[in-house]
Design an enzyme around this catalytic site. Structure first.
Site, PDB file in Angstrom:
ATOM      1  N   LYS A  72      44.340  -5.451 -17.579  1.00 14.11           N
ATOM      2  CA  LYS A  72      43.597  -6.372 -17.943  1.00 14.11           C
ATOM      3  C   LYS A  72      44.250  -7.518 -18.857  1.00 14.11           C
ATOM      4  CE  LYS A  72      39.056  -3.770 -17.803  1.00 14.11           C
ATOM      5  NZ  LYS A  72      37.921  -3.434 -18.587  1.00 14.11           N
ATOM      6  N   ASP A 108      33.296  -7.789 -19.687  1.00 11.48           N
ATOM      7  CA  ASP A 108      32.682  -6.539 -20.265  1.00 11.48           C
ATOM      8  C   ASP A 108      31.561  -6.938 -21.368  1.00 11.48           C
ATOM      9  OD1 ASP A 108      33.923  -4.988 -18.761  1.00 11.48           O
ATOM     10  OD2 ASP A 108      35.836  -4.832 -19.856  1.00 11.48           O
ATOM     11  N   GLY A 134      35.607   4.324 -31.607  1.00  6.06           N
ATOM     12  CA  GLY A 134      36.590   4.024 -31.030  1.00  6.06           C
ATOM     13  C   GLY A 134      37.258   2.475 -31.289  1.00  6.06           C
ATOM     14  N   ALA A 135      38.358   2.297 -30.835  1.00  2.87           N
ATOM     15  CA  ALA A 135      39.120   0.962 -31.252  1.00  2.87           C
ATOM     16  C   ALA A 135      40.032   0.593 -29.905  1.00  2.87           C
ATOM     17  CB  ALA A 135      39.987   1.176 -32.565  1.00  2.87           C
ATOM     18  N   GLY A 136      39.399   0.802 -28.853  1.00  3.55           N
ATOM     19  CA  GLY A 136      40.219   0.233 -27.545  1.00  3.55           C
ATOM     20  C   GLY A 136      39.911  -0.918 -26.875  1.00  3.55           C
ATOM     21  N   ILE A 223      29.472   4.032 -23.758  1.00  6.99           N
ATOM     22  CA  ILE A 223      30.164   3.257 -22.356  1.00  6.99           C
ATOM     23  C   ILE A 223      30.325   4.112 -21.080  1.00  6.99           C
ATOM     24  CG2 ILE A 223      30.768   1.143 -23.741  1.00  6.99           C
ATOM     25  CD1 ILE A 223      33.657   2.471 -22.859  1.00  6.99           C
ATOM     26  N   GLY A 246      25.482   4.048 -20.119  1.00  9.42           N
ATOM     27  CA  GLY A 246      26.469   3.196 -19.960  1.00  9.42           C
ATOM     28  C   GLY A 246      26.568   2.680 -18.454  1.00  9.42           C
TER      29      GLY A 246
HETATM   30  P1  ATR Z   1      39.789   1.538 -23.613  1.00  7.42           P
HETATM   31  O1  ATR Z   1      40.369   0.188 -23.025  1.00  7.42           O
HETATM   32  O2  ATR Z   1      38.835   2.184 -22.275  1.00  7.42           O
HETATM   33  O3  ATR Z   1      38.907   1.267 -24.603  1.00  7.42           O
HETATM   34  P2  ATR Z   1      41.797   2.568 -24.789  1.00  7.42           P
HETATM   35  O4  ATR Z   1      42.271   1.443 -25.363  1.00  7.42           O
HETATM   36  O5  ATR Z   1      42.827   3.842 -24.314  1.00  7.42           O
HETATM   37  O6  ATR Z   1      40.707   2.875 -23.624  1.00  7.42           O
HETATM   38  O7  ATR Z   1      41.077   3.310 -26.049  1.00  7.42           O
HETATM   39  C1  ATR Z   1      40.509   4.615 -26.075  1.00  7.42           C
HETATM   40  C2  ATR Z   1      39.874   4.989 -27.562  1.00  7.42           C
HETATM   41  O8  ATR Z   1      39.242   6.244 -27.302  1.00  7.42           O
HETATM   42  C3  ATR Z   1      40.545   4.945 -28.521  1.00  7.42           C
HETATM   43  O9  ATR Z   1      39.902   4.449 -29.658  1.00  7.42           O
HETATM   44  C4  ATR Z   1      41.056   6.325 -28.771  1.00  7.42           C
HETATM   45  O10 ATR Z   1      41.439   6.618 -30.001  1.00  7.42           O
HETATM   46  P3  ATR Z   1      42.873   6.366 -30.460  1.00  7.42           P
HETATM   47  O11 ATR Z   1      42.829   5.037 -30.964  1.00  7.42           O
HETATM   48  O12 ATR Z   1      42.818   7.552 -32.111  1.00  7.42           O
HETATM   49  O13 ATR Z   1      43.839   6.995 -29.477  1.00  7.42           O
HETATM   50  C5  ATR Z   1      39.823   6.916 -28.345  1.00  7.42           C
HETATM   51  N1  ATR Z   1      39.869   8.266 -27.866  1.00  7.42           N
HETATM   52  C6  ATR Z   1      40.554   8.653 -26.963  1.00  7.42           C
HETATM   53  N2  ATR Z   1      40.456  10.190 -26.683  1.00  7.42           N
HETATM   54  C7  ATR Z   1      40.013  10.605 -27.908  1.00  7.42           C
HETATM   55  C8  ATR Z   1      39.883  11.899 -28.559  1.00  7.42           C
HETATM   56  N3  ATR Z   1      40.076  13.174 -27.934  1.00  7.42           N
HETATM   57  N4  ATR Z   1      39.396  11.909 -29.908  1.00  7.42           N
HETATM   58  C9  ATR Z   1      39.008  10.859 -30.587  1.00  7.42           C
HETATM   59  N5  ATR Z   1      39.061   9.701 -29.986  1.00  7.42           N
HETATM   60  C10 ATR Z   1      39.634   9.566 -29.032  1.00  7.42           C
END
Ligand code: ATR
Length: 285
Positions: A72, A108, A134-136, A223, A246
């Site tokens: 993306k 999105d 989450g922060a992705g 989601i 979602g």
């Molecule tokens: P997307 O673009 O789909 O949002 P991403 O950028 O990989 O995917 O983001 C994944 C999110 O899920 C992140 O906030 C991640 O937390 P971290 O920043 O600490 O990595 C969170 N996440 C994924 N697996 C996790 C877990 N087992 N426990 C807590 N948070 C998780």
């Protein structure tokens, strides 16, 4: 005669991996329903081949594409013209041509907002305290959506606090951040909660939160849509909270691309939703 004349416009979803994508099912359903000549495929593009795919997309007969993980950000960078929303997120999931230029949008945000508008009308009047887990990339789209709907307070909770802080800094509105260790303070009196992590997805650990201190009229959404009702949503529902799954976000984010490529704005119907739900159930009995 060119393929465009005989078979109609062709679009696709591209990413890596891509075999799981339900976008072809959605777009080909609309093409059939609206009696439009055209086709929507899947193209696997690891990041190292994605730029070449984009460069040759038009000559291969595509009028545009959806872009999914992990491309993306690259899609955004490779486009000639970008919408304000794509600029905000520096990521694009929908590409199309206009007058020979490649345009990029991030739908999105629209997917997230329109799903809630449809399933929980008036939801945006209850944004006194919105908590994003989450922060992705998905979280970024949702922060933008909540800013557009003028949320009074936004709290981003993430396992890695630094990523939550980086995300918060990209937005002008004042956004708080918390680590998972302080999640109960973040959830206290929350009126809106959304999970943007993969926790709860089939094959992943569940998102297990104590929701006892959230506002009694809070709306909880996720989601993740496989399973459709995650254990997180199930727990919220059992506590008497309103929930929205979602799947609608996936369906609504598809609408603008279809309109760009095929010239008609499709509708997210109950029939479409049932078809995708049935496919999810078939794949995950
Ligand atoms: P997307 O673009 O789909 O949002 P991403 O950028 O990989 O995917 O983001 C994944 C999110 O899920 C992140 O906030 C991640 O937390 P971290 O920043 O600490 O990595 C969170 N996440 C994924 N697996 C996790 C877990 N087992 N426990 C807590 N948070 C998780």
């Amino acid at each position: 005669m060119s393929d465009l004349l005989t078979k109609g416009p062709r679009a696709c979803v591209t990413g890596h991996p891509i075999a799981h994508s339900r976008s072809p099912m959605i777009h080909n359903y609309w093409l059939k329903l609206l009696n439009i000549k055209g086709h929507y495929d899947r193209v696997d593009t690891p990041p190292d081949v994605f730029p070449e795919f984009i460069r040759t997309m038009a000559t291969r007969g595509f009028v545009g594409c959806n872009v999914t993980l992990p491309n993306k950000e690259l899609a955004y960078q490779l486009a000639d013209v970008k919408t304000e929303r794509a600029d905000k997120l520096r990521a694009a999931n929908t590409l199309w041509y206009e007058k020979g230029k490649l345009h990029a949008d991030n739908t999105d945000i629209e997917g997230f907002l329109f799903n809630l508008d449809e399933k929980a009308p008036g939801w945006d009047q209850k944004l006194d305290k919105a908590v994003i887990i989450g922060a992705g990339g998905a979280a970024a789209a949702i922060v933008q959506g909540l800013c557009e709907r003028r949320a009074s307070k936004i709290v981003i909770v993430n396992r890695t606090i630094g990523k939550a802080e980086q995300l918060a800094q990209r937005f002008s509105a004042s956004i708080e951040t918390q680590s998972f260790d302080n999640i109960s303070a973040a959830l206290d009196q929350a009126t809106f909660i959304v999970n943007t992590t993969s926790l709860g997805m089939k094959g992943q650990p569940p998102l297990d939160l104590d929701l006892s201190r959230v506002s009694h009229n809070a709306l909880v959404t996720d989601i993740v849509y496989v399973p459709l009702i995650t254990s997180f949503l199930n727990k919220a529902q059992n506590q008497g909270l309103s929930i929205v799954d979602g799947l609608g976000m996936l369906l609504h984010q598809a609408v603008p691309g279809f309109e760009h490529w095929f010239g008609q704005r499709p509708r997210v119907t109950a029939e479409l939703r049932e078809m995708i739900e049935a496919d999810i159930m078939r794949a995950n009995p």
